[in-house]
Design a protein around this motif. Structure first.
Motif, short mmCIF file in Angstrom:
data_model
loop_
_atom_site.label_atom_id
_atom_site.label_comp_id
_atom_site.label_asym_id
_atom_site.label_seq_id
_atom_site.Cartn_x
_atom_site.Cartn_y
_atom_site.Cartn_z
N ARG A 50 0.93 -1.11 0.01
CA ARG A 50 -0.15 0.05 -0.02
C ARG A 50 0.78 1.24 -0.03
O ARG A 50 0.03 2.34 0.12
N THR A 51 2.25 1.04 -0.19
CA THR A 51 3.20 2.22 -0.16
C THR A 51 2.55 3.43 -1.19
O THR A 51 2.82 4.64 -1.02
N PRO A 52 2.06 2.87 -2.41
CA PRO A 52 1.99 3.90 -3.29
C PRO A 52 0.88 4.94 -3.06
O PRO A 52 0.75 6.13 -3.19
N THR A 53 -0.22 4.57 -1.96
CA THR A 53 -1.30 5.42 -1.60
C THR A 53 -0.82 6.38 -0.17
O THR A 53 -1.53 7.01 0.28
N ARG A 54 0.61 6.10 0.05
CA ARG A 54 1.01 6.61 1.24
C ARG A 54 1.65 8.09 0.82
O ARG A 54 2.52 7.99 0.00
N SER A 55 1.34 9.06 1.68
CA SER A 55 2.01 10.40 1.22
C SER A 55 2.36 10.98 2.77
O SER A 55 2.05 10.95 3.79
N ALA A 56 3.63 11.74 2.34
CA ALA A 56 4.27 12.37 3.72
C ALA A 56 3.32 13.84 3.85
O ALA A 56 3.45 14.21 4.93
N VAL B 1 -0.13 14.22 2.87
CA VAL B 1 -1.39 14.11 2.98
C VAL B 1 -2.18 12.59 3.65
O VAL B 1 -1.28 11.76 3.22
N TYR B 2 -2.75 12.70 4.72
CA TYR B 2 -3.33 11.54 5.12
C TYR B 2 -4.62 11.27 4.66
O TYR B 2 -5.50 11.70 4.42
N VAL B 3 -4.34 9.84 4.27
CA VAL B 3 -5.62 9.21 3.66
C VAL B 3 -5.81 8.22 4.17
O VAL B 3 -5.09 6.97 4.47
N PRO B 4 -6.93 7.86 4.93
CA PRO B 4 -7.38 6.52 5.63
C PRO B 4 -7.58 5.33 4.77
O PRO B 4 -7.77 5.54 3.57
N LEU B 5 -7.20 4.20 5.32
CA LEU B 5 -7.04 3.05 4.67
C LEU B 5 -8.16 2.57 3.74
O LEU B 5 -8.39 2.31 2.60
N ASP B 6 -9.53 2.90 4.44
CA ASP B 6 -10.71 2.59 3.57
C ASP B 6 -10.77 3.63 2.39
O ASP B 6 -11.67 3.26 1.42
N GLU B 7 -10.12 4.75 2.44
CA GLU B 7 -10.40 5.64 1.54
C GLU B 7 -9.18 5.46 0.33
O GLU B 7 -9.30 6.26 -0.94
N GLN B 8 -8.22 4.80 0.77
CA GLN B 8 -7.22 4.68 -0.30
C GLN B 8 -7.43 4.02 -1.81
O GLN B 8 -8.67 3.18 -1.70
N ASP B 9 -7.02 4.42 -2.67
CA ASP B 9 -7.29 4.05 -4.08
C ASP B 9 -6.58 2.68 -4.34
O ASP B 9 -5.57 2.61 -4.49
N ALA B 10 -7.20 1.69 -4.05
CA ALA B 10 -6.72 0.16 -4.04
C ALA B 10 -6.04 0.00 -5.41
O ALA B 10 -5.33 -0.70 -5.50
N ALA B 11 -6.57 0.49 -6.52
CA ALA B 11 -5.91 0.29 -7.73
C ALA B 11 -4.54 0.70 -7.94
O ALA B 11 -3.78 0.29 -8.64
N ALA B 12 -4.01 1.46 -7.06
CA ALA B 12 -2.94 1.89 -6.96
C ALA B 12 -2.06 1.01 -6.20
O ALA B 12 -0.51 1.36 -6.32
N TRP B 13 -2.46 0.37 -5.41
CA TRP B 13 -1.60 -0.91 -4.69
C TRP B 13 -0.82 -1.74 -5.72
O TRP B 13 -1.10 -1.89 -6.58
N SER B 14 0.40 -2.32 -5.15
CA SER B 14 1.06 -2.79 -5.89
C SER B 14 0.53 -4.57 -5.85
O SER B 14 0.63 -5.18 -4.98
N SER B 15 0.08 -4.74 -7.05
CA SER B 15 -0.62 -6.38 -7.07
C SER B 15 0.36 -7.24 -6.96
O SER B 15 0.20 -8.43 -6.33
N ALA B 16 1.83 -7.01 -7.38
CA ALA B 16 2.96 -7.95 -7.14
C ALA B 16 3.14 -8.35 -5.50
O ALA B 16 3.31 -9.45 -5.18
#
Lengths: 124, 392
Positions: free
Chosen positions: B224-230, B232-247
């Protein structure tokens, strides 16, 4: 409520700390001050010169004395202060826990009794 | 890893640093050898015996050259069995997390002794002055030597108890309290090191469910690192799942399966395995598009049984609220009997969100104010302020 965070820690010279250590410490304090400011709780912050540069003044014994060095010669010295304005002690402790020097010293959290505004003492 | 034979970590580190440098110089041209770790350790071990043999020869060690293809181990190293070498690393991990060492120094010690980090780099990650960190590391290493802490993999009978601090220390590398001062790059690189350590540890132990659980937890969290930002805080449930690393999600799910496969029948789930399963449930949203809140509630219930920390109990309240509505969550929050709750930021943030959801705006406003006052992370503070402002 106003609180003063009193940062006590063993003093280290630049030689002991190293250039890199000094830079890292400065970065940690820069970041801490920036966070206090961004949160809107910072009233004042001071990091002090080493206690060897202290001059102590007292007339408690009846005569005025001006002395070289700090009031108490201890391993840990007052190294800096932050005055913050937060709702309560819980919030003050949350900030005290994040003070960089809590990692290598102690932080005293003291509520303000009275402070000066425009030359007048005011409560809290 | 090399210290087992001489019980001298400092010497082993010198040798390893040399091997790393050698590897960095050689690999870009020659390609990565079949077993990079084995290669490094073999080189380092040769280097070490050299120092022990003659200090004067230190600067003129005949380091082997990789052959042209870089696909096989260099010829002079053929006499050592690279498969045996990772065992040494395991022994070193157990020594670094020995119960006789201060828990706070175990992670830094692993970073230095197993991964070859310098004290200054470790100090940066832990927001400590380098001199302080260096001093603590030296003290810990002296203690290993003087107290006679052995470099052995504990016997099966005591392994579960001794493995726990090892796993905790590896997890500690992943979950460093960043103090808001470490640069995001340092943070990411430490998380990557934790990932490497956890997976290596699980592979070396072969069939320890909690080791695989930890490997899964770290891998899935990293996904889930791609949706983490120094900023802006985005709660887990609102993170864009498509951006997560499928690998990484696939890899983490594999580790989690391994954990389940090697757990003996009837053996209870461990803390890391459950936490990994919670991460897996969140990550599954990337595939399914929906969050299985009932499964998450069950997993959080299991976590509280295994690890009844304040954090786990507050997280359970949030998970129950997600599945059964805010009232059920608030009821659980109110049932937590712990004096630390009053200044526990996650409890106030959760309470505020649940009160807002329940339409109790006045209570929500007060809870948000308290949560904000306890929040020192600026992006999180901003997010909470926005939530509070929505209440009008």
């Amino acid at each position: 409520m106003r609180y003063t965070l009193l940062l006590h820690y063993p003093e280290m010279s630049l030689d002991e700390l190293g250039e890199e250590g000094m830079a890292a410490g400065q970065e940690a304090f820069r970041s801490y001050a920036a966070a206090l400011h961004a949160a809107g709780v910072l009233i004042a912050g001071e990091v002090l010169q080493p206690s060897s540069l202290t001059t102590t003044v007292t007339a408690a014994s009846g005569t005025l004395q001006v002395q070289d060095g700090p009031f108490a010669s201890t391993k840990e010295q007052l190294g800096g202060t932050f005055v913050i304005d937060v709702p309560d002690l819980d919030a003050a402790l949350a900030w005290a826990e994040k003070a960089p020097s809590v990692q290598w010293g102690t932080v005293e959290v003291r509520p303000t009794a009275t402070h000066v505004v425009d030359g007048q003492w005011v409560e809290g | 890893m090399l210290a087992a034979s001489t019980r001298d970590i400092a010497l082993a580190e010198d040798a390893l640093a040399d091997a790393f440098e050698r590897a960095l110089r050689t690999w870009p041209e020659a390609g990565v050898p079949d077993s990079p770790e084995g290669w490094l350790l073999t080189v380092a071990r040769h280097r070490q015996s050299d120092v022990l043999g003659s200090a004067a020869r230190r600067t003129s060690v005949p380091l082997p050259d990789a052959d042209g293809s870089g696909r096989t181990l260099p010829a002079p190293l053929e006499d050592t069995d690279p498969d045996r070498i990772p065992d040494r690393r395991l022994e070193l991990l157990f020594a670094c997390a020995h119960p006789a060492l201060d828990p706070a120094i175990r992670t830094p010690l692993m970073l230095q002794a197993v991964l070859g980090f310098e004290a200054a780099e470790i100090a940066r990650a832990f927001a400590l002055p380098s001199a302080t960190m260096a001093q603590r590391l030296v003290r810990a290493k002296r203690r290993i030597k003087d107290a006679g802490i052995p470099f052995v993999v504990p016997d099966r009978s005591v392994l579960p108890a001794r493995l726990e601090p090892v796993l905790e220390a590896v997890y500690g590398c992943f979950a460093i309290d960043w103090q808001g001062s470490a640069a995001p790059t340092v943070r990411e690189s430490m998380a990557a090191e934790a990932h490497y350590l956890a997976v290596t540890l699980a592979e070396m132990l072969v069939d320890e469910p909690e080791a695989w659980g930890l490997a899964a937890l770290i891998t899935l969290s990293l996904a889930r690192t791609p949706t983490r930002s120094a900023e802006v805080y985005v709660p887990l449930d609102e993170q864009d799942a498509a951006a997560w690393s499928s690998a990484l999600i696939t890899e983490g799910e594999g580790h989690l399966r391994r954990a389940a496969e090697c757990r003996r029948d009837g053996a209870p789930l461990g803390r890391f395995e459950i936490e990994a399963a919670i991460q897996a449930a969140h990550c599954a949203r990337a595939r399914t598009g929906v969050l299985d809140s009932a499964a998450l509630r069950t997993l959080h219930e299991a976590l509280v049984v295994v690890a009844p920390t304040l954090g786990a109990r507050v997280a359970l309240a949030a998970a129950v609220a997600r599945a059964d509505g805010p009232a059920a969550g608030l009821e659980l929050l109110d049932a937590i009997d712990d004096p630390a709750l009053a200044r526990f930021q996650p409890a106030w943030a959760t309470r505020a969100a649940l009160l807002a959801e329940a339409g109790e705006h006045e209570g929500a406003r007060a809870a948000y104010a308290k949560a904000i006052s306890l929040t020192t992370d600026i992006p999180t503070r901003r997010w909470l302020e926005q939530q509070a402002a929505r209440l009008g």
